[in-house]
Design a protein around this motif. Sequence first.
Motif, PDB file in Angstrom:
ATOM      1  N   ALA A  96       7.507  26.977   7.082  1.00  8.73           N
ATOM      2  CA  ALA A  96       6.296  27.663   6.648  1.00  8.73           C
ATOM      3  C   ALA A  96       6.311  29.144   7.004  1.00  8.73           C
ATOM      4  CB  ALA A  96       5.079  26.986   7.275  1.00  8.73           C
ATOM      5  N   ARG A  97       7.159  29.537   7.987  1.00  5.83           N
ATOM      6  CA  ARG A  97       7.172  30.929   8.440  1.00  5.83           C
ATOM      7  C   ARG A  97       8.333  31.734   7.858  1.00  5.83           C
ATOM      8  NH1 ARG A  97       6.507  28.618  13.940  1.00  5.83           N
ATOM      9  NH2 ARG A  97       8.473  29.614  14.567  1.00  5.83           N
ATOM     10  N   LEU A  98       9.273  31.084   7.197  1.00  7.63           N
ATOM     11  CA  LEU A  98      10.475  31.784   6.746  1.00  7.63           C
ATOM     12  C   LEU A  98      10.202  32.836   5.692  1.00  7.63           C
ATOM     13  CD1 LEU A  98      13.219  29.001   6.602  1.00  7.63           C
ATOM     14  CD2 LEU A  98      12.908  30.790   8.306  1.00  7.63           C
ATOM     15  N   THR A  99       9.095  32.699   4.980  1.00 10.02           N
ATOM     16  CA  THR A  99       8.784  33.678   3.934  1.00 10.02           C
ATOM     17  C   THR A  99       8.093  34.912   4.496  1.00 10.02           C
ATOM     18  OG1 THR A  99       6.688  32.558   3.482  1.00 10.02           O
ATOM     19  CG2 THR A  99       8.589  31.894   2.176  1.00 10.02           C
ATOM     20  N   GLY A 100       7.750  34.902   5.786  1.00  8.66           N
ATOM     21  CA  GLY A 100       7.091  36.048   6.390  1.00  8.66           C
ATOM     22  C   GLY A 100       8.087  37.053   6.939  1.00  8.66           C
ATOM     23  N   ASP A 101       7.574  38.038   7.678  1.00  5.55           N
ATOM     24  CA  ASP A 101       8.449  39.047   8.253  1.00  5.55           C
ATOM     25  C   ASP A 101       9.053  38.508   9.553  1.00  5.55           C
ATOM     26  OD1 ASP A 101       6.451  39.178  10.177  1.00  5.55           O
ATOM     27  OD2 ASP A 101       5.774  41.174   9.632  1.00  5.55           O
ATOM     28  N   HIS A 102       9.777  39.379  10.271  1.00  8.52           N
ATOM     29  CA  HIS A 102      10.462  38.938  11.485  1.00  8.52           C
ATOM     30  C   HIS A 102       9.492  38.431  12.549  1.00  8.52           C
ATOM     31  CE1 HIS A 102      14.127  40.130   9.775  1.00  8.52           C
ATOM     32  NE2 HIS A 102      14.223  41.368  10.221  1.00  8.52           N
ATOM     33  N   TYR A 103       8.335  39.066  12.643  1.00  7.80           N
ATOM     34  CA  TYR A 103       7.356  38.615  13.631  1.00  7.80           C
ATOM     35  C   TYR A 103       6.841  37.217  13.289  1.00  7.80           C
ATOM     36  CZ  TYR A 103       7.241  43.378  15.463  1.00  7.80           C
ATOM     37  OH  TYR A 103       7.580  44.583  16.038  1.00  7.80           O
ATOM     38  N   ALA A 104       6.648  36.966  12.002  1.00  2.41           N
ATOM     39  CA  ALA A 104       6.187  35.638  11.579  1.00  2.41           C
ATOM     40  C   ALA A 104       7.233  34.577  11.888  1.00  2.41           C
ATOM     41  CB  ALA A 104       5.862  35.652  10.084  1.00  2.41           C
ATOM     42  N   VAL A 105       8.507  34.894  11.663  1.00  2.00           N
ATOM     43  CA  VAL A 105       9.577  33.927  11.943  1.00  2.00           C
ATOM     44  C   VAL A 105       9.569  33.535  13.417  1.00  2.00           C
ATOM     45  CG1 VAL A 105      12.086  33.612  12.022  1.00  2.00           C
ATOM     46  CG2 VAL A 105      11.028  34.695  10.040  1.00  2.00           C
ATOM     47  N   LEU A 106       9.364  34.518  14.293  1.00  5.01           N
ATOM     48  CA  LEU A 106       9.353  34.248  15.731  1.00  5.01           C
ATOM     49  C   LEU A 106       7.987  33.793  16.232  1.00  5.01           C
ATOM     50  CD1 LEU A 106      11.437  37.332  16.917  1.00  5.01           C
ATOM     51  CD2 LEU A 106      12.194  34.947  16.869  1.00  5.01           C
TER      52      LEU A 106
ATOM     53  N   VAL B 238       5.301  35.592  16.879  1.00  2.00           N
ATOM     54  CA  VAL B 238       4.858  36.475  17.962  1.00  2.00           C
ATOM     55  C   VAL B 238       4.006  37.592  17.362  1.00  2.00           C
ATOM     56  CG1 VAL B 238       6.862  35.979  19.405  1.00  2.00           C
ATOM     57  CG2 VAL B 238       6.933  37.919  17.821  1.00  2.00           C
ATOM     58  N   PRO B 239       3.087  38.161  18.145  1.00  5.22           N
ATOM     59  CA  PRO B 239       2.276  39.284  17.641  1.00  5.22           C
ATOM     60  C   PRO B 239       3.127  40.540  17.480  1.00  5.22           C
ATOM     61  CG  PRO B 239       1.799  38.868  19.957  1.00  5.22           C
ATOM     62  CD  PRO B 239       2.678  37.748  19.497  1.00  5.22           C
ATOM     63  N   PRO B 240       2.747  41.424  16.558  1.00  5.58           N
ATOM     64  CA  PRO B 240       3.563  42.624  16.289  1.00  5.58           C
ATOM     65  C   PRO B 240       3.522  43.679  17.381  1.00  5.58           C
ATOM     66  CG  PRO B 240       1.601  42.619  14.917  1.00  5.58           C
ATOM     67  CD  PRO B 240       1.636  41.301  15.601  1.00  5.58           C
ATOM     68  N   ASP B 241       2.701  43.477  18.416  1.00  5.98           N
ATOM     69  CA  ASP B 241       2.686  44.446  19.515  1.00  5.98           C
ATOM     70  C   ASP B 241       3.217  43.834  20.807  1.00  5.98           C
ATOM     71  OD1 ASP B 241       0.603  42.695  19.939  1.00  5.98           O
ATOM     72  OD2 ASP B 241      -0.837  44.217  20.564  1.00  5.98           O
ATOM     73  N   LEU B 242       3.964  42.750  20.705  1.00 14.33           N
ATOM     74  CA  LEU B 242       4.511  42.095  21.898  1.00 14.33           C
ATOM     75  C   LEU B 242       5.544  42.995  22.560  1.00 14.33           C
ATOM     76  CD1 LEU B 242       4.363  39.379  23.453  1.00 14.33           C
ATOM     77  CD2 LEU B 242       6.356  38.642  22.131  1.00 14.33           C
ATOM     78  N   ASP B 243       5.546  43.017  23.900  1.00 14.82           N
ATOM     79  CA  ASP B 243       6.509  43.854  24.608  1.00 14.82           C
ATOM     80  C   ASP B 243       7.928  43.319  24.426  1.00 14.82           C
ATOM     81  OD1 ASP B 243       7.362  42.276  27.290  1.00 14.82           O
ATOM     82  OD2 ASP B 243       5.276  41.836  26.813  1.00 14.82           O
TER      83      ASP B 243
END
Length: 297
Positions: free
Chosen positions: A121-131, A133-138
């Motif tokens: 379900a996440r493979l069609t998203g960006d790299h953050y979606a695949v992992l 994780v939020p886009p501001d994660l350290d």
Amino acid sequence: MLRPGETPVWLTASDLSRGGLFLRSDGLLPPLFARLPLVLELESGPQSVVCEVVRHVPAEQAQVWGMPTGFGVQFVEATLALKSSVDALLRAGPGRRVAPPAAASPSEDTEAARVLEAYRARLTGDHYAVLAVPPDLDMGSLRRCTREARATLESLRQRPLSPAQSLLLDSVLTRLHEAGEVLGTVTQRALYDAWRGNHRGVARCLEAGLTSEQLESLRREFLTRRPQSAGMARVHYLSGSALEREGQLARALETYERGLALDPLESSLHHRYRSVRRALDARGAAAEPSNERARPP
């Protein structure tokens, strides 16, 4: 056929799986979620199927990821004959003739299906979606999440997977590796986030050691494709500075953020944004104790 009524075009495909494939294209990409008629020229014979566009890889992303430009599609209501033909082709390997489709494949492993479906379900998203994780994660937490996800997926190889599950697992691991490589490297992540207007991700890269020289080099590359961003962001910088001098820190912060959305690699905007953010945080921390004292018992 990329658009209704147009002449069909020949495209080279890669990353073939039972669920879809990637089509290389240097021209305009069809819209996301568009449905396209496709004929797969397999050695076992042509197979017609309708596909849905689920992923774009434009030129700037292709350069960052080290892959061709194009778009990913998933099969819509693929027939059993198509799935069997694709399975046979993948089993045969490159350069080998494809035998007639096999009969039934082994039943799927339940635990693997649960894990893999979450990733599908996440493979069609960006790299953050695949992992996931939020886009501001350290950077440290992001790398840890990547290692944990890879370990979970690799452990599935010890389970009795069906052929379809094995193919999906390979696709997921490839996509996970791609996401981890880009987001786990400060220079690659900074440029990746810049294309998305994700200034908070760029800030995490600066915290993790991205140098001012690297930032400026990435910004030059960014502005070669978006030259108008610098001037528009400068307007927000000047407006934010005026608001800051007037003591309107909340509005200044919003204005700086709009500038960073346009030019996420602009160092002076990052500096002013951090400064105002700290001032607002300090103001809030100072107001909190006085509010506590003013509160009736």
